[in-house]
Scaffold this active site. Sequence first.
Site, short mmCIF file in Angstrom:
data_model
loop_
_atom_site.label_atom_id
_atom_site.label_comp_id
_atom_site.label_asym_id
_atom_site.label_seq_id
_atom_site.Cartn_x
_atom_site.Cartn_y
_atom_site.Cartn_z
N HIS A 1 1.11 -1.49 -0.64
CA HIS A 1 0.23 -0.24 -0.05
C HIS A 1 0.67 1.31 0.56
O HIS A 1 1.98 0.89 0.57
CB HIS A 1 -1.11 0.16 1.29
CG HIS A 1 -0.97 0.99 1.87
ND1 HIS A 1 -0.62 1.74 2.13
CD2 HIS A 1 -2.16 1.91 1.33
CE1 HIS A 1 -1.33 3.52 2.70
NE2 HIS A 1 -2.51 3.75 1.73
N ASN B 1 0.55 5.87 0.25
CA ASN B 1 -0.46 7.12 -0.23
C ASN B 1 0.03 8.20 -0.45
O ASN B 1 0.96 8.24 1.00
CB ASN B 1 -1.32 6.68 0.51
CG ASN B 1 -2.16 7.79 0.88
OD1 ASN B 1 -2.42 8.24 1.59
ND2 ASN B 1 -3.60 7.98 -0.11
N VAL B 2 -0.57 9.31 -1.02
CA VAL B 2 0.52 10.93 -0.29
C VAL B 2 -0.80 11.53 -0.88
O VAL B 2 -1.69 11.45 -2.02
CB VAL B 2 1.26 11.29 -1.64
CG1 VAL B 2 3.10 10.00 -1.22
CG2 VAL B 2 1.60 10.42 -3.12
N ARG B 3 -1.08 12.57 -0.07
CA ARG B 3 -2.18 12.94 0.04
C ARG B 3 -1.48 14.30 0.36
O ARG B 3 -1.35 15.17 1.27
CB ARG B 3 -3.51 12.55 0.43
CG ARG B 3 -3.25 12.68 2.10
CD ARG B 3 -4.27 11.13 2.94
NE ARG B 3 -3.68 11.64 4.16
CZ ARG B 3 -2.48 10.18 4.50
NH1 ARG B 3 -2.26 9.18 3.60
NH2 ARG B 3 -2.48 9.94 5.61
N HIS C 1 12.20 -0.79 4.61
CA HIS C 1 12.17 -0.32 5.04
C HIS C 1 13.65 0.87 4.94
O HIS C 1 13.87 1.56 5.23
CB HIS C 1 12.60 -0.85 6.70
CG HIS C 1 11.41 -1.29 7.32
ND1 HIS C 1 10.77 -0.54 8.25
CD2 HIS C 1 10.08 -2.38 7.30
CE1 HIS C 1 9.27 -0.91 8.06
NE2 HIS C 1 9.97 -2.61 8.45
N HIS D 1 -7.98 -5.20 17.25
CA HIS D 1 -9.40 -6.49 17.52
C HIS D 1 -8.72 -7.21 17.94
O HIS D 1 -9.01 -8.72 18.13
CB HIS D 1 -10.70 -6.09 16.59
CG HIS D 1 -10.43 -6.63 15.71
ND1 HIS D 1 -10.18 -5.67 14.96
CD2 HIS D 1 -10.53 -8.05 15.00
CE1 HIS D 1 -9.75 -5.92 13.59
NE2 HIS D 1 -10.17 -7.17 13.40
N GLY E 1 -19.03 10.93 0.61
CA GLY E 1 -19.74 10.72 -0.18
C GLY E 1 -19.13 10.85 -1.56
O GLY E 1 -19.84 10.57 -2.85
#
Length: 298
Positions: free
Chosen positions: A104, A106-108, A143, A173, A256
Amino acid sequence: MDTAAVKTYLTGLQDRIVNKLSGLDGGTFIRDAWDRPQGGGGITRLIEGGKLFERGGVGFSHVFGDNLPPSASAVRPELAGRSFQAMGVSLVLHPRNPYVPTVHMNVRCFIAEKPGADPVWWFGGGMDLTPYYGFADDAAHFHRTCRDALAPFGAEYHPKFKQWCDRYFFLKHRNEPRGVGGIFFDDLDEPDFDHCFALMRSVGDHFLPAYLPVIERRRDLPYGERERDFQAYRRGRYVEFNLVFDRGTLFGLQSGGRTESILMSLPPVVNWRYNWQPEAGTPEASLYTDFLVAKDWL
């Protein structure tokens, strides 16, 4: 604050990653451009049933809204009610071969605004590796590359973001890490926009160097039904995390967003079993004892 430059970088990053992955798989990523009724849209690139990737998605989105969703304002309650724009690239790759890890990245960038006040902006992102059969050299390489992405910006970033990743990608959990970690950061807004944008770009640019050598080492290893069955079982943990804890998934659904694009991170084949435990001394047991533990892989 040059948001146009951020968008240009992100769309270019999506193209670069998809082009490279397409060449490795030999298949084609479909291109699905979409509009969001509340404002904005995106481009979803997806491959299913490939030779290398059983399912893989690389999505770009740039969305607008009148009220920042709860998942984005949870740690900054003073921003609740502001209008927002959010843009980013997010990818999850589920290889067919159980010896190739799921990954995975992600950059945002977020901007929250209200009349009469300065815009509030921040960056976030990261990458993490989720093996089904562990290899220490793969984890160490991943890493090291994460460390190298952050090193030009200060020695303090990698230990902080590595520990943040270990805390974040954790199934509370089950009291179990999702994988071997990597780096994760959010709410990055210091010392200034240019520094934070450059750091985010470096994380995005280091994804392919972090993951491609792992693919090349493992993609041709032979496997059978036993390994595929364990892969499907462990993929269940990925589903549990994404649907219960993942802030990106929650943000997309609360704002949404487009459901198909939000849930493209889910694997195509998954199993759950009641109270299953691996047999001691097996490679499957080694994943739990040697890899699904927080450690300094460097």
